[in-house]
Motif scaffolding. Structure first.
Motif, PDB file in Angstrom:
ATOM      1  N   GLU A   7      14.530  48.103  24.622  1.00  0.00           N
ATOM      2  CA  GLU A   7      14.570  47.873  23.184  1.00  0.00           C
ATOM      3  C   GLU A   7      15.997  47.994  22.643  1.00  0.00           C
ATOM      4  OE1 GLU A   7      12.702  50.163  24.695  1.00  0.00           O
ATOM      5  OE2 GLU A   7      10.663  49.469  24.457  1.00  0.00           O
ATOM      6  N   ALA A   8      16.767  48.910  23.227  1.00  0.00           N
ATOM      7  CA  ALA A   8      18.126  49.143  22.751  1.00  0.00           C
ATOM      8  C   ALA A   8      19.132  48.189  23.378  1.00  0.00           C
ATOM      9  CB  ALA A   8      18.538  50.582  23.053  1.00  0.00           C
ATOM     10  N   ALA A   9      18.726  47.460  24.398  1.00  0.00           N
ATOM     11  CA  ALA A   9      19.643  46.535  25.058  1.00  0.00           C
ATOM     12  C   ALA A   9      20.085  45.462  24.073  1.00  0.00           C
ATOM     13  CB  ALA A   9      18.972  45.901  26.272  1.00  0.00           C
ATOM     14  N   MET A  10      21.349  45.129  24.139  1.00  0.00           N
ATOM     15  CA  MET A  10      21.864  44.087  23.262  1.00  0.00           C
ATOM     16  C   MET A  10      21.237  42.752  23.631  1.00  0.00           C
ATOM     17  SD  MET A  10      25.908  44.845  22.868  1.00  0.00           S
ATOM     18  CE  MET A  10      26.269  45.429  24.510  1.00  0.00           C
ATOM     19  N   SER A  11      21.051  41.921  22.633  1.00  0.00           N
ATOM     20  CA  SER A  11      20.512  40.595  22.907  1.00  0.00           C
ATOM     21  C   SER A  11      21.557  39.768  23.651  1.00  0.00           C
ATOM     22  CB  SER A  11      20.120  39.903  21.606  1.00  0.00           C
ATOM     23  OG  SER A  11      21.280  39.495  20.907  1.00  0.00           O
ATOM     24  N   LEU A  12      21.101  38.712  24.272  1.00  0.00           N
ATOM     25  CA  LEU A  12      21.998  37.823  25.004  1.00  0.00           C
ATOM     26  C   LEU A  12      23.064  37.258  24.064  1.00  0.00           C
ATOM     27  CD1 LEU A  12      21.923  37.239  27.967  1.00  0.00           C
ATOM     28  CD2 LEU A  12      20.716  35.117  27.492  1.00  0.00           C
ATOM     29  N   ALA A  13      22.672  36.981  22.828  1.00  0.00           N
ATOM     30  CA  ALA A  13      23.625  36.456  21.855  1.00  0.00           C
ATOM     31  C   ALA A  13      24.719  37.471  21.539  1.00  0.00           C
ATOM     32  CB  ALA A  13      22.899  36.047  20.583  1.00  0.00           C
ATOM     33  N   GLU A  14      24.382  38.757  21.588  1.00  0.00           N
ATOM     34  CA  GLU A  14      25.373  39.801  21.314  1.00  0.00           C
ATOM     35  C   GLU A  14      26.278  40.057  22.527  1.00  0.00           C
ATOM     36  OE1 GLU A  14      23.274  42.877  18.280  1.00  0.00           O
ATOM     37  OE2 GLU A  14      22.335  42.694  20.252  1.00  0.00           O
ATOM     38  N   GLN A  15      25.856  39.612  23.678  1.00  0.00           N
ATOM     39  CA  GLN A  15      26.623  39.884  24.894  1.00  0.00           C
ATOM     40  C   GLN A  15      27.518  38.734  25.312  1.00  0.00           C
ATOM     41  OE1 GLN A  15      24.406  41.487  28.092  1.00  0.00           O
ATOM     42  NE2 GLN A  15      23.607  43.153  26.901  1.00  0.00           N
ATOM     43  N   TRP A  16      27.775  37.788  24.438  1.00  0.00           N
ATOM     44  CA  TRP A  16      28.603  36.637  24.768  1.00  0.00           C
ATOM     45  C   TRP A  16      29.960  37.065  25.317  1.00  0.00           C
ATOM     46  CZ3 TRP A  16      33.363  36.113  22.657  1.00  0.00           C
ATOM     47  CH2 TRP A  16      33.652  36.888  21.532  1.00  0.00           C
ATOM     48  N   ARG A  17      30.459  38.182  24.812  1.00  0.00           N
ATOM     49  CA  ARG A  17      31.795  38.610  25.241  1.00  0.00           C
ATOM     50  C   ARG A  17      31.849  38.957  26.726  1.00  0.00           C
ATOM     51  NH1 ARG A  17      29.874  42.636  21.830  1.00  0.00           N
ATOM     52  NH2 ARG A  17      29.508  44.634  22.840  1.00  0.00           N
ATOM     53  N   TYR A  18      30.769  39.458  27.302  1.00  0.00           N
ATOM     54  CA  TYR A  18      30.746  39.761  28.730  1.00  0.00           C
ATOM     55  C   TYR A  18      30.742  38.472  29.550  1.00  0.00           C
ATOM     56  CZ  TYR A  18      29.571  44.453  27.162  1.00  0.00           C
ATOM     57  OH  TYR A  18      29.585  45.668  26.547  1.00  0.00           O
ATOM     58  N   PHE A  19      29.968  37.499  29.112  1.00  0.00           N
ATOM     59  CA  PHE A  19      29.955  36.206  29.786  1.00  0.00           C
ATOM     60  C   PHE A  19      31.332  35.547  29.688  1.00  0.00           C
ATOM     61  CE2 PHE A  19      25.472  36.938  29.051  1.00  0.00           C
ATOM     62  CZ  PHE A  19      24.872  36.421  30.191  1.00  0.00           C
ATOM     63  N   PHE A  20      31.909  35.589  28.497  1.00  0.00           N
ATOM     64  CA  PHE A  20      33.216  34.986  28.262  1.00  0.00           C
ATOM     65  C   PHE A  20      34.301  35.671  29.099  1.00  0.00           C
ATOM     66  CE2 PHE A  20      37.237  34.805  25.916  1.00  0.00           C
ATOM     67  CZ  PHE A  20      37.423  33.427  25.848  1.00  0.00           C
ATOM     68  N   ALA A  21      34.364  36.987  29.008  1.00  0.00           N
ATOM     69  CA  ALA A  21      35.403  37.731  29.730  1.00  0.00           C
ATOM     70  C   ALA A  21      35.251  37.577  31.236  1.00  0.00           C
ATOM     71  CB  ALA A  21      35.359  39.213  29.350  1.00  0.00           C
ATOM     72  N   GLY A  22      34.028  37.658  31.739  1.00  0.00           N
ATOM     73  CA  GLY A  22      33.807  37.488  33.175  1.00  0.00           C
ATOM     74  C   GLY A  22      34.224  36.117  33.645  1.00  0.00           C
ATOM     75  N   GLY A  23      33.886  35.099  32.872  1.00  0.00           N
ATOM     76  CA  GLY A  23      34.242  33.732  33.247  1.00  0.00           C
ATOM     77  C   GLY A  23      35.739  33.496  33.230  1.00  0.00           C
ATOM     78  N   VAL A  24      36.379  33.931  32.169  1.00  0.00           N
ATOM     79  CA  VAL A  24      37.823  33.712  32.047  1.00  0.00           C
ATOM     80  C   VAL A  24      38.587  34.480  33.131  1.00  0.00           C
ATOM     81  CG1 VAL A  24      39.843  34.140  30.569  1.00  0.00           C
ATOM     82  CG2 VAL A  24      37.781  33.116  29.606  1.00  0.00           C
ATOM     83  N   CYS A  25      38.227  35.721  33.355  1.00  0.00           N
ATOM     84  CA  CYS A  25      38.944  36.525  34.357  1.00  0.00           C
ATOM     85  C   CYS A  25      38.761  35.980  35.765  1.00  0.00           C
ATOM     86  CB  CYS A  25      38.498  37.980  34.284  1.00  0.00           C
ATOM     87  SG  CYS A  25      39.054  38.799  32.780  1.00  0.00           S
ATOM     88  N   ALA A  26      37.545  35.606  36.119  1.00  0.00           N
ATOM     89  CA  ALA A  26      37.306  35.046  37.454  1.00  0.00           C
ATOM     90  C   ALA A  26      38.038  33.721  37.615  1.00  0.00           C
ATOM     91  CB  ALA A  26      35.811  34.863  37.695  1.00  0.00           C
TER      92      ALA A  26
END
Length: 107
Positions: A7-26
């Motif tokens: 319930e407390a987990a952030m929604s996928l929409a709120e986690q865009w920064r992890y997807f973005f940062a992981g993609g850019v760094c890799a």
């Protein structure tokens, strides 16, 4: 840190920064290694041509004979592939971490 529950987990929409940062760094880290990978591959596929040159000598030989742009051969597919791979790997890791933590009896 946030409470570790589904319930407390952030929604996928709120986690865009992890997807973005992981993609850019890799993408950046693997793209930066492309010239070294080109040299390594050349040394493996034609050892006699590059025998005794070392890495620096191979860089120079390829740049002189084929142009410096040749050291970036494969940059496009490498960048795109690792952009996608990094985004998915790190994004989903962060998204699933609180869920798995709770399922394993944590918190």
């Amino acid at each position: 840190t946030a409470a570790a529950s589904p319930e407390a987990a952030m929604s996928l929409a709120e986690q865009w920064r992890y997807f973005f940062a992981g993609g850019v760094c890799a993408c950046l880290s693997h793209s930066a290694a492309t010239p070294v990978d080109v040299v390594k591959t050349r040394q493996q596929t034609d050892p006699l041509r590059y025998q005794g040159l070392g890495i620096r000598g191979c860089f120079v030989k390829i740049a002189r004979e084929e142009g410096p742009v040749m050291l970036l051969k494969g940059l496009g597919p490498t960048s795109i592939g690792y952009l996608i791979e990094g985004a998915l790997k790190f994004g989903f890791y962060e998204a699933l971490k609180p869920i798995v933590f709770t399922a394993m009896g944590g918190g």
